[in-house]
Design a protein around this motif. Structure first.
Motif, mmCIF file in Angstrom:
data_model
loop_
_atom_site.group_PDB
_atom_site.id
_atom_site.type_symbol
_atom_site.label_atom_id
_atom_site.label_comp_id
_atom_site.label_asym_id
_atom_site.label_seq_id
_atom_site.Cartn_x
_atom_site.Cartn_y
_atom_site.Cartn_z
ATOM 1 N N TRP A 172 0.799 -1.231 0.000
ATOM 2 C CA TRP A 172 0.000 0.000 0.000
ATOM 3 C C TRP A 172 0.833 1.284 0.000
ATOM 4 C CZ3 TRP A 172 -0.161 3.217 4.465
ATOM 5 C CH2 TRP A 172 0.395 2.662 5.635
ATOM 6 N N LEU A 173 2.142 1.164 0.209
ATOM 7 C CA LEU A 173 3.013 2.336 0.137
ATOM 8 C C LEU A 173 3.937 2.324 -1.076
ATOM 9 C CD1 LEU A 173 4.085 2.929 3.850
ATOM 10 C CD2 LEU A 173 2.561 4.318 2.438
ATOM 11 N N SER A 174 3.761 1.357 -1.963
ATOM 12 C CA SER A 174 4.689 1.255 -3.094
ATOM 13 C C SER A 174 4.571 2.442 -4.045
ATOM 14 C CB SER A 174 4.469 -0.062 -3.847
ATOM 15 O OG SER A 174 3.126 -0.173 -4.285
ATOM 16 N N ASP A 177 3.535 8.513 -4.308
ATOM 17 C CA ASP A 177 2.597 9.608 -4.097
ATOM 18 C C ASP A 177 1.519 9.279 -3.075
ATOM 19 O OD1 ASP A 177 3.822 11.355 -5.906
ATOM 20 O OD2 ASP A 177 2.791 10.417 -7.607
ATOM 21 N N ALA A 178 1.575 8.082 -2.498
ATOM 22 C CA ALA A 178 0.639 7.760 -1.411
ATOM 23 C C ALA A 178 0.884 8.744 -0.269
ATOM 24 C CB ALA A 178 0.839 6.331 -0.936
ATOM 25 N N PRO A 179 -0.183 9.298 0.327
ATOM 26 C CA PRO A 179 -0.004 10.384 1.295
ATOM 27 C C PRO A 179 0.499 9.929 2.647
ATOM 28 C CG PRO A 179 -2.317 9.820 1.111
ATOM 29 C CD PRO A 179 -1.606 9.016 0.054
ATOM 30 N N LEU A 180 1.021 10.875 3.390
ATOM 31 C CA LEU A 180 1.403 10.628 4.779
ATOM 32 C C LEU A 180 0.177 10.282 5.612
ATOM 33 C CD1 LEU A 180 3.938 13.478 5.652
ATOM 34 C CD2 LEU A 180 4.399 11.021 5.727
ATOM 35 N N SER A 181 0.395 9.467 6.624
ATOM 36 C CA SER A 181 -0.624 9.180 7.622
ATOM 37 C C SER A 181 0.104 8.978 8.948
ATOM 38 C CB SER A 181 -1.410 7.921 7.261
ATOM 39 O OG SER A 181 -0.610 6.752 7.454
ATOM 40 N N VAL A 224 10.953 5.675 0.394
ATOM 41 C CA VAL A 224 10.410 6.987 0.037
ATOM 42 C C VAL A 224 10.442 7.841 1.296
ATOM 43 C CG1 VAL A 224 8.413 8.266 -0.829
ATOM 44 C CG2 VAL A 224 8.957 5.997 -1.759
ATOM 45 N N THR A 225 11.291 8.840 1.319
ATOM 46 C CA THR A 225 11.545 9.577 2.557
ATOM 47 C C THR A 225 10.636 10.788 2.746
ATOM 48 O OG1 THR A 225 13.272 10.858 1.438
ATOM 49 C CG2 THR A 225 13.949 8.847 2.616
ATOM 50 N N GLU A 226 9.948 11.233 1.688
ATOM 51 C CA GLU A 226 8.986 12.328 1.813
ATOM 52 C C GLU A 226 7.744 11.986 1.018
ATOM 53 O OE1 GLU A 226 10.118 16.303 1.142
ATOM 54 O OE2 GLU A 226 11.603 16.336 2.756
ATOM 55 N N THR A 270 7.313 -5.905 4.879
ATOM 56 C CA THR A 270 7.438 -4.792 3.945
ATOM 57 C C THR A 270 6.074 -4.293 3.507
ATOM 58 O OG1 THR A 270 8.359 -4.061 1.825
ATOM 59 C CG2 THR A 270 7.629 -6.355 1.963
ATOM 60 N N ARG A 271 6.012 -2.990 3.216
ATOM 61 C CA ARG A 271 4.827 -2.382 2.620
ATOM 62 C C ARG A 271 5.087 -2.030 1.157
ATOM 63 N NH1 ARG A 271 4.546 1.798 7.707
ATOM 64 N NH2 ARG A 271 3.054 0.690 9.021
ATOM 65 N N PHE A 272 6.163 -2.612 0.574
ATOM 66 C CA PHE A 272 6.585 -2.302 -0.793
ATOM 67 C C PHE A 272 6.629 -3.536 -1.691
ATOM 68 C CE2 PHE A 272 7.446 1.823 0.686
ATOM 69 C CZ PHE A 272 7.780 2.648 -0.389
ATOM 70 N N ALA A 273 5.902 -4.578 -1.353
ATOM 71 C CA ALA A 273 5.876 -5.790 -2.175
ATOM 72 C C ALA A 273 4.747 -5.662 -3.188
ATOM 73 C CB ALA A 273 5.689 -7.029 -1.299
#
Length: 390
Positions: A172-174, A177-181, A224-226, A270-273
Motif C-alpha cells: 500500500w506504500l509502493s 505519491d501515497a499520502p502521509l498518515s 520513500v523519505t517524503e 514490507t509495505r513495498f511488495a
C-alpha cells in the motif's frame, strides 16, 4: 445458559477506524454464534470528534458515544476497555484503565517502546492480583489453520524445530505519491513495517513454535523519505496541509534470528511488495516434518510428515473447516471457509471465556512485551550493523 443467567460484560472501545470496525464486528457477532458464559454489550465507543464518533456508534452498533476515553473509566456500565488507537496512546489508556479496575484488550504492538510495554506489564500484574485481566490483540493467532499448526508442533508432529520463515508482505506504500498518515510518523506509530506487521510475524513464529527468539540481526530501509500531506490528514506531528512531509519510519525490515531451542528463523516485513495486499507466509521445518501457511489461502494448512513412504510423500493440503478444527463448529458446514473478520470474533470469544472463569487470557501483556523486545533489538541491530541478544 439462559440470557438472564449470563453476567453482563460492558465493553467500551477507544477508536473506530480500521481496527475499531474489525473489533466492532467481533463484538456484534460473538454472542450470536458462540455460547458464551458472559453477555458482552457494546456499551460505548470513543472518538475525538463528537459528530464522527456519534455516526460511528450508529454504524457499528454501539449504544453510546464519548469524546474522552477517560469517561469510560468513570462509567459503572463499562467493564472492559478495548484499545484500537495508534501506539503512542496505548500505555496511557491501558494503565489508567487497569488502575480503574477495567479489564483491557489492547491492539498490537503493545506499545511504542520497551519502556512503555514494561510499564503496561507492571500495571497488568498489579491489576491481576485483584482479578482484573488484560490481553494484547495478536489476532492472527485465532485463524483456525494457525491454531492447527500450533497444535501439530506442540504434539511433536514435526519434531525438533530447525527453520522458521515468516513473510508479511503488503504494497500500500509502493506508490511514492501515497499520502502521509499517522502510520508513517514515528512519534505516533513507534515504527513502520517493523512494528505494524513485523510484530505479527514475530508473534506467529513464537506462538506456533512455543519458543522465543533469543538473538537477532536486522536491516531496515525507508524507500520513500517524503510524501504528500493531504489537507485532511490528522494525527500527524506537524506539516498537515503543507505540501510534503518527512517519513520517519521504516518501509521494510528484514531480519534473522535464533530460537530458544536452537533453530534458525528469518523474517521479512514490507509495505513495498508490489501486488501483495496482505500476504502472510509461514513455514516451519522440523526434524520430522513441516507445516506451511499462506494467508492468501487462509483456510488451508500444508503439513508434511517425513515418516511417510518416499513414493507417496509430499505436503498434505488440509482444508481447516471441519467441526473438530479450532473454533469451526460454531460456524458453517465443512468446506465453507472463514474470512479475515472471524479471527477477531475468536479473539473476543477466548477473552470472554477467560474472564468468566477468572483466568489470564492469552496473549498476555507479557507476551506483547516479549515481541516488543524483539522489535527493539531488530531496530538497534539495523542501526549498529551487529548481532544483538534479545
Amino acid at each position: 445458559m439462559g440470557e438472564a443467567a449470563r453476567p453482563r460484560l460492558g465493553v467500551g472501545m477507544v477508536g473506530y477506524s480500521f481496527m475499531g470496525a474489525a473489533h466492532s464486528q467481533a463484538w456484534r457477532t460473538t454472542p450470536r454464534f458462540f455460547d458464551l458464559p458472559m453477555s458482552p454489550e457494546m456499551t460505548a465507543v470513543v472518538g475525538r470528534d463528537a459528530a464522527r464518533v456519534a455516526d460511528a456508534a450508529g454504524r457499528l452498533g454501539w449504544q453510546s458515544a464519548e469524546t474522552d476515553w477517560r469517561r469510560l473509566l468513570e462509567r459503572d456500565d463499562i467493564d472492559l476497555v478495548d484499545i484500537c488507537t495508534p501506539g503512542d496512546t496505548h500505555a496511557e489508556i491501558a494503565v489508567a484503565a487497569l488502575e480503574a479496575g477495567k479489564h483491557v484488550l489492547c491492539e498490537k504492538p503493545l506499545a511504542n517502546s520497551v519502556a512503555e510495554a514494561e510499564r503496561m506489564v507492571a500495571a497488568a500484574e498489579r491489576a491481576a492480583a485483584s482479578g482484573i485481566r488484560s490481553m494484547v490483540g495478536f489476532t492472527y493467532r485465532r485463524v483456525p489453520a494457525i491454531q492447527l499448526a500450533h497444535q501439530l508442533v506442540a504434539d511433536g508432529r514435526i519434531g525438533e524445530i530447525r527453520h522458521v520463515r515468516v513473510q508479511y508482505l503488503q504494497d500500500w506504500l509502493s506508490d511514492p505519491d501515497a499520502p502521509l498518515s499517522w502510520r508513517l510518523d514515528k512519534e505516533k506509530a513507534g515504527s513502520g513495517a517493523l512494528g505494524d506487521i513485523g510484530a505479527h510475524a514475530v508473534d506467529l513464529a513464537q506462538f506456533i513454535t512455543g519458543e522465543s527468539l533469543v538473538g537477532v540481526a536486522g536491516l531496515m530501509e525507508t524507500f520513500v523519505t517524503e510524501r504528500p500531506v493531504a489537507a485532511s490528514s490528522s494525527g500527524l506531528s506537524s506539516t498537515a496541509g503543507q505540501g510534503t512531509g518527512k517519513v520517519t519510519v521504516d518501509d521494510a525490515a528484514l531480519f534473522f534470528g535464533r530460537l530458544s531451542g536452537g533453530g534458525l528463523a528469518s523474517f521479512e516485513a514490507t509495505r513495498f511488495a508490489s501486488g501483495r495486499k496482505n500476504a502472510i507466509r509461514v513455514e516451519i521445518n522440523g526434524s520430522r516434518g513441516s507445516v506451511a501457511f499462506d494467508f492468501e489461502d487462509m483456510n488451508v494448512l500444508h503439513f508434511f510428515d517425513a515418516a511417510d513412504p518416499a513414493a507417496t510423500a509430499g505436503f498434505r493440503r488440509i482444508v481447516v473447516t471441519e467441526p473438530d478444527h479450532p473454533f469451526i463448529a460454531a460456524w458453517w458446514p465443512p468446506g465453507h471457509g472463514l474470512g479475515y473478520e472471524h479471527a477477531f470474533t475468536h479473539q473476543a470469544v477466548d477473552l470472554v471465556n477467560a474472564l468468566a472463569v477468572g483466568e489470564a487470557p492469552a496473549p498476555s501483556f507479557a507476551d506483547g512485551l516479549a515481541v516488543q523486545r524483539v522489535l527493539d533489538a531488530v531496530e538497534r541491530s539495523a542501526a549498529s550493523g551487529s548481532w544483538l541478544e534479545v
